[in-house]
Write a protein that holds these residues in place. Structure first.
Motif, PDB file in Angstrom:
ATOM      1  N   ASN A  19      65.855 -60.283 -26.525  1.00 10.35           N
ATOM      2  CA  ASN A  19      65.499 -61.943 -27.204  1.00 10.35           C
ATOM      3  C   ASN A  19      66.951 -62.784 -26.822  1.00 10.35           C
ATOM      4  OD1 ASN A  19      63.965 -60.568 -30.075  1.00 10.35           O
ATOM      5  ND2 ASN A  19      65.702 -59.885 -30.739  1.00 10.35           N
ATOM      6  N   ASN A  21      67.009 -66.977 -24.877  1.00 10.57           N
ATOM      7  CA  ASN A  21      66.707 -68.371 -25.510  1.00 10.57           C
ATOM      8  C   ASN A  21      66.794 -69.180 -23.773  1.00 10.57           C
ATOM      9  OD1 ASN A  21      65.553 -68.685 -27.500  1.00 10.57           O
ATOM     10  ND2 ASN A  21      67.413 -69.199 -28.098  1.00 10.57           N
ATOM     11  N   ASN A  23      66.258 -72.611 -22.575  1.00  6.84           N
ATOM     12  CA  ASN A  23      66.064 -74.191 -22.476  1.00  6.84           C
ATOM     13  C   ASN A  23      67.434 -75.200 -21.083  1.00  6.84           C
ATOM     14  OD1 ASN A  23      66.018 -73.589 -25.565  1.00  6.84           O
ATOM     15  ND2 ASN A  23      67.700 -72.815 -25.281  1.00  6.84           N
ATOM     16  N   LYS A  45      61.464 -60.546 -26.639  1.00  6.70           N
ATOM     17  CA  LYS A  45      60.810 -62.234 -27.831  1.00  6.70           C
ATOM     18  C   LYS A  45      62.033 -63.174 -27.010  1.00  6.70           C
ATOM     19  CE  LYS A  45      59.153 -59.652 -31.715  1.00  6.70           C
ATOM     20  NZ  LYS A  45      59.757 -59.705 -33.111  1.00  6.70           N
ATOM     21  N   CYS A  46      60.822 -64.085 -26.141  1.00 10.00           N
ATOM     22  CA  CYS A  46      61.514 -64.993 -25.777  1.00 10.00           C
ATOM     23  C   CYS A  46      61.453 -66.424 -26.283  1.00 10.00           C
ATOM     24  CB  CYS A  46      61.744 -64.906 -24.194  1.00 10.00           C
ATOM     25  SG  CYS A  46      59.653 -65.398 -23.717  1.00 10.00           S
ATOM     26  N   SER A  47      61.856 -68.191 -26.296  1.00 14.41           N
ATOM     27  CA  SER A  47      61.660 -68.584 -26.135  1.00 14.41           C
ATOM     28  C   SER A  47      62.056 -69.668 -24.773  1.00 14.41           C
ATOM     29  CB  SER A  47      62.559 -69.438 -27.161  1.00 14.41           C
ATOM     30  OG  SER A  47      61.601 -70.941 -27.078  1.00 14.41           O
ATOM     31  N   LYS A  49      61.870 -73.412 -23.328  1.00 16.89           N
ATOM     32  CA  LYS A  49      61.300 -74.955 -23.656  1.00 16.89           C
ATOM     33  C   LYS A  49      62.436 -76.017 -22.730  1.00 16.89           C
ATOM     34  CE  LYS A  49      62.763 -77.437 -27.622  1.00 16.89           C
ATOM     35  NZ  LYS A  49      63.609 -78.114 -29.147  1.00 16.89           N
ATOM     36  N   SER A  72      56.350 -60.880 -27.532  1.00 12.61           N
ATOM     37  CA  SER A  72      56.033 -62.584 -27.896  1.00 12.61           C
ATOM     38  C   SER A  72      57.123 -63.879 -26.864  1.00 12.61           C
ATOM     39  CB  SER A  72      56.885 -62.754 -29.635  1.00 12.61           C
ATOM     40  OG  SER A  72      56.484 -63.920 -29.271  1.00 12.61           O
ATOM     41  N   VAL A  73      56.089 -64.614 -27.022  1.00 11.08           N
ATOM     42  CA  VAL A  73      57.059 -65.996 -25.628  1.00 11.08           C
ATOM     43  C   VAL A  73      56.397 -67.406 -26.473  1.00 11.08           C
ATOM     44  CG1 VAL A  73      57.086 -66.809 -22.893  1.00 11.08           C
ATOM     45  CG2 VAL A  73      56.599 -64.377 -23.928  1.00 11.08           C
ATOM     46  N   ILE A  74      57.692 -67.899 -26.342  1.00 11.21           N
ATOM     47  CA  ILE A  74      56.898 -69.315 -27.313  1.00 11.21           C
ATOM     48  C   ILE A  74      57.396 -70.320 -25.999  1.00 11.21           C
ATOM     49  CG2 ILE A  74      57.242 -71.307 -29.151  1.00 11.21           C
ATOM     50  CD1 ILE A  74      57.802 -68.434 -30.666  1.00 11.21           C
ATOM     51  N   ALA A  75      56.739 -70.861 -25.805  1.00 13.41           N
ATOM     52  CA  ALA A  75      56.720 -71.747 -24.689  1.00 13.41           C
ATOM     53  C   ALA A  75      56.719 -73.444 -25.375  1.00 13.41           C
ATOM     54  CB  ALA A  75      55.873 -71.828 -23.161  1.00 13.41           C
ATOM     55  N   SER A  76      57.404 -74.286 -24.619  1.00 16.41           N
ATOM     56  CA  SER A  76      57.138 -75.365 -25.510  1.00 16.41           C
ATOM     57  C   SER A  76      58.085 -76.875 -23.855  1.00 16.41           C
ATOM     58  CB  SER A  76      57.623 -75.424 -26.140  1.00 16.41           C
ATOM     59  OG  SER A  76      58.808 -75.437 -26.671  1.00 16.41           O
TER      60      SER A  76
END
Length: 90
Positions: A19, A21, A23, A45-47, A49, A72-76
């Motif tokens: 896990n 992030n 940024n 699981k990563c973010s 941003k 899971s990959v959350i990209a914004s």
């Protein structure tokens, strides 16, 4: 912060979930076989941003970002441009 290397971020782990992030990073002008900017090849699981991923070159797949087995990959708020791949995905 701006970085330029081969595979600036390579996550590869078959044993347990990772896990993390990413940024506020500029990933620019890198070269690798898979995912010259970011390569995630594990149960992760990563973010990601507020990053710029540009001018990266892959000799196989995923010029800017390559994902394989990522849970899971959350990209914004990403700017991904001018990446090239000899295979699939830029």
């Amino acid at each position: 912060m701006s970085v330029s290397f081969v595979n600036i971020l390579l996550i590869e782990n078959d044993i347990k979930e990772v896990n993390f992030n990413i940024n506020n990073l500029v990933i620019d002008n890198n070269f690798a076989e898979y995912g010259a900017g970011i390569a995630i090849m594990s149960n992760a699981k990563c973010s990601i941003k507020s990053c710029i991923i540009k001018n990266n070159v892959s000799s196989s797949k995923g010029g800017g970002i390559y994902l394989s087995h990522a849970t899971s990959v959350i990209a914004s708020l990403l700017s991904i441009h001018n990446n090239y791949s000899a295979g699939h995905g830029a």
